[in-house]
Write an enzyme that holds these catalytic residues in place. Sequence first.
Site, PDB file in Angstrom:
ATOM      1  N   ASN A  67      26.783   7.517  16.070  1.00 59.07           N
ATOM      2  CA  ASN A  67      28.034   6.516  16.640  1.00 59.07           C
ATOM      3  C   ASN A  67      27.149   5.814  17.061  1.00 59.07           C
ATOM      4  OD1 ASN A  67      30.630   7.398  16.085  1.00 59.07           O
ATOM      5  ND2 ASN A  67      30.387   9.258  17.059  1.00 59.07           N
ATOM      6  N   CYS A  76      31.871  10.904   8.375  1.00 56.41           N
ATOM      7  CA  CYS A  76      32.404   9.327   8.400  1.00 56.41           C
ATOM      8  C   CYS A  76      33.220   8.385   6.950  1.00 56.41           C
ATOM      9  CB  CYS A  76      31.459   8.529   9.042  1.00 56.41           C
ATOM     10  SG  CYS A  76      31.998   6.373   9.060  1.00 56.41           S
ATOM     11  N   GLY A  77      34.465   8.427   7.290  1.00 52.20           N
ATOM     12  CA  GLY A  77      34.735   8.298   5.549  1.00 52.20           C
ATOM     13  C   GLY A  77      34.602   6.764   5.302  1.00 52.20           C
ATOM     14  N   ASN A  78      34.689   5.538   5.735  1.00 53.58           N
ATOM     15  CA  ASN A  78      34.411   4.230   5.955  1.00 53.58           C
ATOM     16  C   ASN A  78      32.510   4.595   5.314  1.00 53.58           C
ATOM     17  OD1 ASN A  78      36.854   3.216   5.523  1.00 53.58           O
ATOM     18  ND2 ASN A  78      36.100   3.166   8.048  1.00 53.58           N
ATOM     19  N   ASN A 185      38.802  11.192  18.647  1.00 58.31           N
ATOM     20  CA  ASN A 185      39.593   9.979  18.188  1.00 58.31           C
ATOM     21  C   ASN A 185      40.949   9.826  17.805  1.00 58.31           C
ATOM     22  OD1 ASN A 185      36.506   8.936  16.468  1.00 58.31           O
ATOM     23  ND2 ASN A 185      36.884  10.905  15.712  1.00 58.31           N
ATOM     24  N   GLU A 203      37.337   5.057  18.311  1.00 57.47           N
ATOM     25  CA  GLU A 203      36.835   6.232  17.918  1.00 57.47           C
ATOM     26  C   GLU A 203      35.155   6.419  19.081  1.00 57.47           C
ATOM     27  OE1 GLU A 203      34.483   5.360  14.648  1.00 57.47           O
ATOM     28  OE2 GLU A 203      35.702   4.338  13.940  1.00 57.47           O
ATOM     29  N   ARG A 204      35.879   7.833  18.738  1.00 57.38           N
ATOM     30  CA  ARG A 204      35.035   8.522  19.981  1.00 57.38           C
ATOM     31  C   ARG A 204      33.800   8.066  19.491  1.00 57.38           C
ATOM     32  NH1 ARG A 204      33.426  14.853  17.921  1.00 57.38           N
ATOM     33  NH2 ARG A 204      32.639  14.713  16.507  1.00 57.38           N
ATOM     34  N   CYS A 213      38.942   2.833  10.156  1.00 58.66           N
ATOM     35  CA  CYS A 213      38.183   4.241  10.642  1.00 58.66           C
ATOM     36  C   CYS A 213      38.947   5.353   9.705  1.00 58.66           C
ATOM     37  CB  CYS A 213      38.865   4.930  11.748  1.00 58.66           C
ATOM     38  SG  CYS A 213      37.697   6.827  12.209  1.00 58.66           S
ATOM     39  N   GLY A 214      37.678   5.859   8.784  1.00 56.06           N
ATOM     40  CA  GLY A 214      38.220   5.812   7.356  1.00 56.06           C
ATOM     41  C   GLY A 214      38.520   7.872   7.450  1.00 56.06           C
ATOM     42  N   THR A 215      38.084   8.152   8.532  1.00 55.09           N
ATOM     43  CA  THR A 215      38.758   9.339   8.562  1.00 55.09           C
ATOM     44  C   THR A 215      39.603   9.866   9.436  1.00 55.09           C
ATOM     45  OG1 THR A 215      36.921  10.086  10.968  1.00 55.09           O
ATOM     46  CG2 THR A 215      36.457  10.811   8.504  1.00 55.09           C
TER      47      THR A 215
HETATM   48  N1  LIG Z   1      33.387   8.067  15.614  1.00 55.33           N
HETATM   49  C1  LIG Z   1      33.672   9.339  14.275  1.00 55.33           C
HETATM   50  C2  LIG Z   1      33.108   8.779  13.247  1.00 55.33           C
HETATM   51  C3  LIG Z   1      33.444   8.001  12.867  1.00 55.33           C
HETATM   52  C4  LIG Z   1      34.457   7.868  11.662  1.00 55.33           C
HETATM   53  C5  LIG Z   1      34.792   6.706  11.668  1.00 55.33           C
HETATM   54  N2  LIG Z   1      34.208   5.330  11.315  1.00 55.33           N
HETATM   55  C6  LIG Z   1      35.600   7.071   9.782  1.00 55.33           C
HETATM   56  O1  LIG Z   1      35.389   5.731   9.168  1.00 55.33           O
HETATM   57  O2  LIG Z   1      35.301   8.148   9.365  1.00 55.33           O
HETATM   58  C7  LIG Z   1      33.031  10.139  15.894  1.00 55.33           C
HETATM   59  O3  LIG Z   1      32.343  10.046  17.209  1.00 55.33           O
HETATM   60  O4  LIG Z   1      34.357  11.108  15.031  1.00 55.33           O
END
Ligand SMILES: N[C@H](CCC[C@H](N)C(=O)O)C(=O)O
Length: 274
Positions: A67, A76-78, A185, A203-204, A213-215
């Site tokens: 991050n 990270c999904g995206n 998140n 987002e964390r 945010c994909g996840t």
């Molecule tokens: N910030 C998230 C990781 C990136 C998740 C997000 N960008 C995605 O697309 O899944 C965390 O520290 O849990």
Amino acid sequence: MEIPFYKMQGAANDFIVINNMELKLSGDQLVSLTKQVCQKHFSIGSDALMALDFPQNDGDFRMRFYNADGTEAEMCGNGVRCIARYAYETGICNEQMTVETQAGNVYCWRLSKRQYKVQMNEPSVETFDMNFPESNLTLDYVELGNPGVPHLVVHYPELKATSLANITSLAEKMRSWSALDKGANVNFYAVDKNGVVILRTFERGVEDFTLACGTGAVSTAYVLKKRRIIQTDPVTLQVLGGRLEVTENNQRFYLIGDTNIVIKGNICDEDLVI
Ligand SMILES: N[C@H](CCC[C@H](N)C(=O)O)C(=O)O
């Protein structure tokens, strides 16, 4: 020191991507690099940095995800959609690949020049109907993968008419809720009359709302299916950066979306300290 990189984005969740099989930077160096180059104005500016590295098990390569604040995240999904395109276009992989992440292996497919599909990690933790203190909000908690990416999913019916400024303070409290061992998140969602999910994710590790945010999208779709709020497939999620689709097959969830290679170049930031 000039560092070859791609700047990529998936639904406007943006990433700096480097090949650490060539750079061979240590974990501490990757954290330091991330915190410097993810800064807007002083350097490139990005939500995160991803380092493609040698596999440690049976994957094609390892995704090391940081991050913007330098914290390493489980997945990270995206990001994995973008790094899969990076791996394909730099000749590291073919159109199907296995990516090693902290959350476990994920499988990616190239659907077209810009569209990639990811089989997401299965939930390892799910807690429904959590009562957030001093609010009438009911939260659901999901971790995708093991260890998983932590997500709170919050039904917020008036989301479309709500400015992010008005929910940032609430998002910050939820993100650091003491009931959660590793923070989370925070995903605010509403479902419109056409069954499209409006989603905003704080987002964390970015410590702000990102444009996608994909996840978070998959965690939200998972909750909506488990609660039988949405029965259709795919689930379409409208995020500030565009649209993401989540499909389900045999209890596995898949994330599909667009990618964009914005820059191919060299980081030559003269203030960079590695
Ligand atoms: N910030 C998230 C990781 C990136 C998740 C997000 N960008 C995605 O697309 O899944 C965390 O520290 O849990």
